[in-house]
Structures are given as structure tokens and as C-alpha cells.
Design an enzyme around this catalytic site. Structure first.
Site: not given
Ligand code: T1G
Length: 692
Positions: A104, A124
Site C-alpha cells: 500500500e 491480509e
Molecule cells: N508483523 C509482525 N511480525 C512479522 C510480520 C508482520 N507483518 N511478518 C513477519 N513477522 C515476524 C514473524 O513472526 C517472525 O518472527 C519473523 O518476522 C520472520 O518471519 C493495513 C492490515 C514476510 C513472507 O501478512 O508472510 O499490512 O518468529 O518466519 O518465512 O493493509 O513473514 O522470528 O519471532 O515468516 O522468511 C500483511 C506476513 C499484514 C505478511 C517472511 N502482511 N509475513 O517469511 O519469515 S496486514 C503479512 C509473512 C497489513 C494493512 C494490513 C512472512 C514473510 P519470529 P517468518 P519468512
């Protein structure tokens, strides 16, 4: 200016860098700093701004750990409006995974450039949410309504090439991303290019069918089984075609907050973190040195062995597949090729990839060919003597340091380890059928399993695209042990008056991929029958009477065209069968069980609460490290609905007191032996506590 966001000047261009490892999530601290830095850059005498991230990825979204907590300013919509309203061109430079709020921020910027291997997406919906910072309003203005809707509703990331083709980005960087972004920004400066705001672009509705959104709602409703987030996404995009950006964004925000407070999103957010937590082993250092795994031996080329082999071949790991004789080996390897061809036909793999994967699977009938492999997984018949024999042979031929694993579904791993001279190298790796599809890997820790063996296998799971959960040794480990009560109650409900389709449809409405009785027919009723017959001291429980009689009537399930249901020989369509109804009523009468009307609500409680109760016992005994691991086992191994967060999270949602009280009621009104509440559940109920 905090170090999370820095500002650096190169010639005419201000470079704004976000640095918030591990995935540059838009935490409050990042938002607040970025707001300050963007305002400073806009006020400076630079002529363009490059927005980029340090580390392995561009912003991967809002900070999910902040969800459900009181919102702090600046909010993301406000920050992104600030970026879009900059008076000079803002170029977003994307690498890694630009996701959610991160994407975004890129489409709020005026121009976008990405590396070749960048992935862009709105995940999301996988969290039960929608892009709540302008994503549903700006994206259709860049990609078109239909493409934007499909892109956002699926939550699947797309490649940089696909993003370029769809109008989501403008350039793909050749060479270093920052250099390419600076060159692009300089080009814009030299051409006096103006800021290009997506929010003011017109939305193209030309060519959209009159009832486009109705059709979309219906089609999406069928695929996503009525979950709210996909429907709200359609609402937001439809609204975008009817009102201006401001009004559309306000509507989007309302729907976002509504979803944020939904139980579905709470369940899915729990699963997001539970999945990442499950890979962590308490008491073992995260930096434990791992053993190399570059070659794997698999004993048994049956359905499970073949599927397991495919996981490793897909991950680029050489496989030695062993069978007793050439005929069985050829059959096993043939099944692998057939499965690959089927996936290739669906466009999942190219033929070249199929040949690559098959090239990594080498067959043998000689144990000596396993002498140099790093890991061996035994997937032979569930007979302890046969397994002991296999492990004695492996102990004799495998190199020191090789990891020896069993794919048993319930056998005693310590007993298997004890037949070897190296119990520290032995553990369970329990795959789920079909092993090349099901995501769960139940890793079973033996009494003597070494820490580096456990750490190696937990890490390896991610490499073969599995979600691993750790279990200690007990009969049936976590998943199968809990399953007993689930099927028991499904059977008892039939004797008490419910029909097979009533039980199954109640569980499907609850969200199970398939009801317990249809699962029985799919797996084959004779499997359970033989296992029960083989049990030395088999207790006579009325719950097994129906399944036993069906098998004795020759009704093994789908494979014989009849089980709890009858199956249309052509279409395989499932149909109620009055013959089964008659048999059940006769057996109930023989047992003196009066039929009664049973609500779907009671069916769900009767079938799900035994999972929770046994899960509590598993936690008490330390078989599972944490309740969220049990949730992961059931979601990725047994089709438990992810939007309910798993059985233990569901107990927290319903309330442990309500679950406890209901179990006590079933104990007092039904069968006390089957419904003894677990002490942990009793304690949590008393304190109104939660499992998670
Ligand atoms: N927020 C907080 N922590 C996050 C995070 C996030 N968005 N994404 C990853 N982490 C932490 C995760 O818990 C782990 O922590 C570490 O980072 C490594 O992640 C307003 C509402 C990016 C593809 O849904 O899909 O934006 O276990 O083990 O396999 O519109 O993480 O090490 O303590 O998964 O290499 C939308 C979520 C949010 C993406 C990387 N975004 N993340 O994968 O590493 S909603 C997502 C992923 C939003 C707006 C809306 C994956 C990754 P720890 P990992 P990875």
C-alpha cells in the site's frame, strides 16, 4: 530521527531508508519516524524522494503484533496519504516481499521499481482482514477492477513481471536496486515529471458486467465458505467504483475495523504466530549447530514413501528410495511420476521441472546404497517387528551422524531407538497422507534424541515446505491421540438419533473441510476395523458397533461404493442410504438407546470438546510444548478450520468455563467414563483462564 528510518541525500534526490528487521513491518515506531522523515524530505530542496528498505525485504506489512491493541497515531492511512501528497515524485524501490501495508505504501508512492525476484501481494485476507490503508481504493485504479479484485481476494503474491504487466509497478531494476531507483528518480527530475497520485486516477468500469459484483460475491462465497473478509473486499472495491477516493477510504476503514474485531481474524492471526512459534523448541539454543542434510534415504516406496520422496526432490535434495524388490520399486517410482505429471497437467510444474525432480529420486533394493545418506526416513508397514528389523539394518549400514527417522503414526519411538546403538540419532517424522500435499510434519522427540537432531529436523521442515510441530512419545502422539474422542462421539450421536449427513454437515458448517463420517468412508472403514481387531485387550464400546457392522456388511467406504453413505459409481456423489439408517436404529434399540432430536450446536460440542479435553491432558503431560502447537497440528494435519484458530484457541474463544461445564454435563447425562474433564481444563475454567 530514530535509526529505524534514515534520510540521506544524493544529488537532487533524498533517500528514505526504513530499517526494522526482520521484515521492516510498519510498527508504530516506524510509522512515526517515517512520517517525520517524509515531511522533512518533502520540505527539503531535493527534487525527488526514493523510498526503500534495508535488510532482506521491503516492508512486509503492518506490524501484526500491534493488532487488537489500541491504535496509535499516525495510523497507516494518514502516513500513506502524506507520502502520496508529497510535492515531488516519490519512487518506491521494492525488493523481497512487498506485502500488505508495505505494498500500500508503494502504491501511495508515485512511481514503483522492483527487483526481478521481488514478490508483491496483499495477504491480509489470509489474516481475515483487507488492505485497510487505501489498498482496495488505489489498486483497482492501477490494475483495473477485475484484476485488483482477484489479486486482493486470493491474497497470493505475484512476481515483479506480473506486477509490471498489470500496471502495479513501472520498472524492473537491472543490477543494483538503489542505483536503478536513483537513476529512475533522476530521469523523472530531468523530465520534470510530476507526482502521479493513484487516488485521483479514474476507475475503469467499462466492460464490467451489470451484475459483476453479485457474480463475484457468489463465486467467492462458494470458494471461501462464507468467510467475511473476502466479501468485505468485494464491498470495498464495488464502493470504489461508485464514490470518490475519500469516501471509499472511509468505507474501507470501517470494514477493516469490523474485520479486525472479528473472531475469524483473531483465529487466523493466532495461526500466523502459532505457525512460527511451533518451529521453536523450548530449552534448545536457537543457534544449535545443525547437521547437514543433502541426501535422504526412504525405506518403502508405498503411498507414504513416494509422497515423502517428492517433498525432498522438490526441495533439491537427492533421494535414495529403497524397496524390497524391483517390482515394488518400479511401482513406487511410477506413482511419483504419475503424481508429478498430474501436477504438471494443472500447470503447477513444467515438464522440465518434473524431469529434474524425478532425476533426484533414485531407486534401490540394497541397504548398502544408504551408507552415505545424511537422513533416513522409514515408511514401512505399521508393524513394530518389521520396523525394529529395518532400524537394526540401518544401524549396521548408515554412516555415523546420519539421522534415523520413523514415519510411524503411533508406534513407540523409544522402543524403535532402543534396537539401535545410536538412540540419540533416532526420532519420529510423522507425515500426513498425501505426504506431498499435507503441510503438517509431526516431529516426535524420543527420550534420547539429541538436540542437534531435533533442531536439524525442525529447520529441515521449512526447507521441504512443511509446518513442523513437536511431540513427545505417547500412543498416537498429539494428533491421532486426540482423534479418538472426535470419532467416538460422532458414532454415539448416530446411535442417539442424528443421521450421518446431519453430523457431517454440522461439522462442515463449523468449518471442517470434511465431516468425520465422510472422512471415515474416504480413509476406508476396514483400516480402523483391522486396527481394533488387532488390539490385545479390546474394550467393547458401543461407539464401534456401527463401523464394525458396516465393515461386516462389506461396506468399507468409498472404495466399495458404500460405507456410511452410498456413492454414485459415475460421479462418486455421496448419498444418504436408508439401509444404514435401519441398521443404526436396530443397533440403538438393541443397546436400549432412545433416539432424540439433536441440535447442530450439540453435535459440534460433542465432537470438538473431546479434542480440547485430550489436548489439555497432552499439555499436562508435556507431550506438546504449548497449546498453539496442538492448534497447528489440527489445522495442518486434520482439516480443522484455521479461522477458528485450532481446538485450543477455539476453547479460549468459547471460554474454558463453558467448555468445562458442558463436559461435566455430558459426563453426568451421557457416559462418565468418556467425559472426565482434564485437571488443566478444570483449573483454567475456575480461573476463567485461556490455553493460549
Ligand atoms: N508483523 C509482525 N511480525 C512479522 C510480520 C508482520 N507483518 N511478518 C513477519 N513477522 C515476524 C514473524 O513472526 C517472525 O518472527 C519473523 O518476522 C520472520 O518471519 C493495513 C492490515 C514476510 C513472507 O501478512 O508472510 O499490512 O518468529 O518466519 O518465512 O493493509 O513473514 O522470528 O519471532 O515468516 O522468511 C500483511 C506476513 C499484514 C505478511 C517472511 N502482511 N509475513 O517469511 O519469515 S496486514 C503479512 C509473512 C497489513 C494493512 C494490513 C512472512 C514473510 P519470529 P517468518 P519468512
Amino acid at each position: 530521527m530514530s535509526q529505524m528510518v534514515t534520510l540521506e541525500r544524493r544529488g537532487d534526490i533524498d533517500i528514505v531508508t526504513i530499517d526494522n528487521p526482520p521484515v521492516n513491518a510498519f510498527s508504530h515506531a516506524v510509522r512515526a519516524s517515517l512520517m517525520k522523515v517524509i515531511l522533512a524530505a518533502d520540505a527539503s530542496d531535493s527534487r525527488s524522494i526514493v523510498l526503500r528498505c534495508a535488510g532482506r525485504t521491503y516492508v512486509a506489512g503492518a506490524d501484526i503484533t500491534e493488532f487488537g491493541k489500541p491504535p496509535k497515531d499516525p495510523g497507516l492511512p494518514e502516513l500513506l496519504d502524506c507520502i502520496e501528497n508529497c510535492s515531488k515524485p516519490v519512487v518506491a524501490a521494492l525488493h523481497g516481499t512487498a506485502l500488505g501495508g508495505g505494498l500500500e505504501s508503494a502504491i501511495a508512492s508515485h512511481y514503483r521499481i522492483a527487483t526481478h525476484d521481488a514478490r508483491l501481494g496483499f495477504p491480509e485476507v489470509l489474516l481475515g482482514l483487507l488492505p485497510g490503508a487505501g489498498g482496495t481504493q488505489r489498486t483497482p485504479r492501477l490494475m483495473g477492477v477485475e484484476s485488483a479484485l482477484n489479486f486482493i481476494v486470493t491474497g497470493k503474491p505475484i512476481s515483479a513481471d506480473a506486477a509490471l504487466a498489470s500496471g502495479l509497478i513501472d520498472r524492473i531494476a537491472e543490477g543494483d536496486l538503489l542505483d536503478a531507483a536513483l537513476a529512475y528518480a533522476q530521469e523523472l527530475v530531468d523530465s520534470n515529471a510530476a507526482p502521479r497520485r493513484a487516488s485521483i486516477l479514474p476507475i475503469e468500469v467499462e466492460g464490467l458486467a451489470e451484475d459483476f459484483f453479485e457474480q463475484a460475491r457468489a463465486a467467492i462465497g462458494r470458494k471461501t465458505r462464507g468467510l467475511p473478509a473476502p466479501q468485505r473486499i468485494v464491498d470495498c472495491i464495488e464502493r470504489a467504483t461508485k464514490v470518490g477516493f475519500e469516501q471509499g477510504s472511509t468505507f474501507e476503514r470501517e470494514k477493516f475495523v469490523e474485520l479486525m474485531n472479528s473472531s475469524e481474524s483473531a483465529g487466523l492471526r493466532h495461526v500466523f504466530f502459532a505457525e512460527r512459534q511451533a518451529s521453536k523448541i523450548e530449552g534448545i539454543d536457537r543457534n544449535t549447530p545443525l547437521r547437514p542434510v543433502n541426501s535422504v534415504g526412504i525405506i518403502g516406496a508405498g503411498t507414504m514413501g513416494g509422497g515423502i520422496a517428492m517433498n525432498f526432490a522438490n526441495a533439491g535434495i537427492a533421494v535414495v528410495l529403497l524397496e524390497l524388490n524391483q517390482e515394488a520399486l518400479d511401482r513406487g517410482i511410477g506413482i511419483c511420476r504419475k503424481n508429478y505429471q498430474r501436477s504438471a497437467a494443472k500447470g503447477r510444474f513444467t515438464q522440465e521441472q518434473v524431469e529434474q525432480f524425478m532425476g533426484r529420486i533414485n531407486g534401490t533394493t540394497a541397504y548398502d546404497d544408504l551408507a552415505e545418506v545424511d537422513l533416513v526416513i522409514e515408511a514401512v508397514f505399521e508393524d513394530p517387528q518389521i520396523k525394529y528389523d529395518v532400524f537394526r539394518k540401518l544401524d549396521a549400514v548408515c554412516k555415523p551422524g546420519a539421522i534415523l527417522a520413523s514415519n510411524t503414526s503411533y508406534q513407540d519411538i523409544d522402543a524403535i531407538a532402543a534396537v539401535t546403538s545410536r538412540p540419540q540419532d533416532v526420532l519420529g517424522m510423522h507425515f500426513f497422507s498425501p505426504a506431498n500435499v499435507m503441510k503438517l510434519l509431526e516431529v516426535v522427540r524420543g527420550e534420547k534424541t539429541a538436540d542437534d537432531v531435533l533442531a536439524t529436523v525442525m529447520k529441515l521442515a521449512k526447507r521441504i515446505r512443511k509446518v513442523a510441530a513437536l511431540s513427545r512419545v505417547c500412543y498416537g502422539f498429539i494428533g491421532n491421540r486426540m482423534l479418538g474422542g472426535y470419532f467416538r462421539e460422532a458414532q454415539m450421536l448416530l446411535l442417539e438419533g442424528a443421521t450421518p449427513s446431519q453430523v457431517d454437515s454440522a461439522m462442515q458448517s463449523f468449518g471442517m473441510a470434511m465431516g468425520p463420517l465422510a472422512v471415515g468412508d474416504l480413509a476406508g472403514l476396514d483400516v480402523g476395523y483391522k486396527a481394533r481387531q488387532a488390539l490385545p485387550d479390546r474394550p467393547d464400546h458401543p461407539a464401534t458397533h456401527i463401523a464394525d457392522q458396516l465393515v461386516e456388511m462389506g461396506r468399507m467406504g468409498q472404495k466399495t461404493g458404500a460405507g456410511y453413505y452410498r456413492y454414485d459409481p459415475e460421479t462418486r456423489k455421496r448419498m444418504d442410504d436408508p439401509e444404514v439408517e435401519t441398521m443404526i436404529r436396530a443397533e440403538a434399540e438393541r443397546l436400549g438407546i432412545e433416539p432424540r432430536t439433536i441440535s447442530d450446536e450439540e453435535i459440534v460440542a460433542r465432537v470438538i470438546y473431546p479434542l480440547i479435553n485430550e489436548g489439555a491432558r497432552i499439555l499436562e503431560e508435556g507431550i506438546a510444548q504449548r497449546a498453539s502447537d496442538i492448534d497447528i497440528v489440527y489445522i495442518y494435519g486434520y482439516g480443522f478450520p484455521a479461522h477458528r484458530g485450532g481446538p485450543m484457541f477455539y476453547a479460549d474463544t468459547v471460554g474454558t468455563k463453558k467448555v468445562y461445564d458442558s463436559i461435566c454435563e455430558f459426563r453426568d447425562n451421557l457416559r462418565s467414563d468418556d467425559w472426565q474433564p482434564a485437571p488443566l481444563l478444570e483449573k483454567l475454567a475456575a480461573d476463567n483462564g485461556r490455553f493460549n
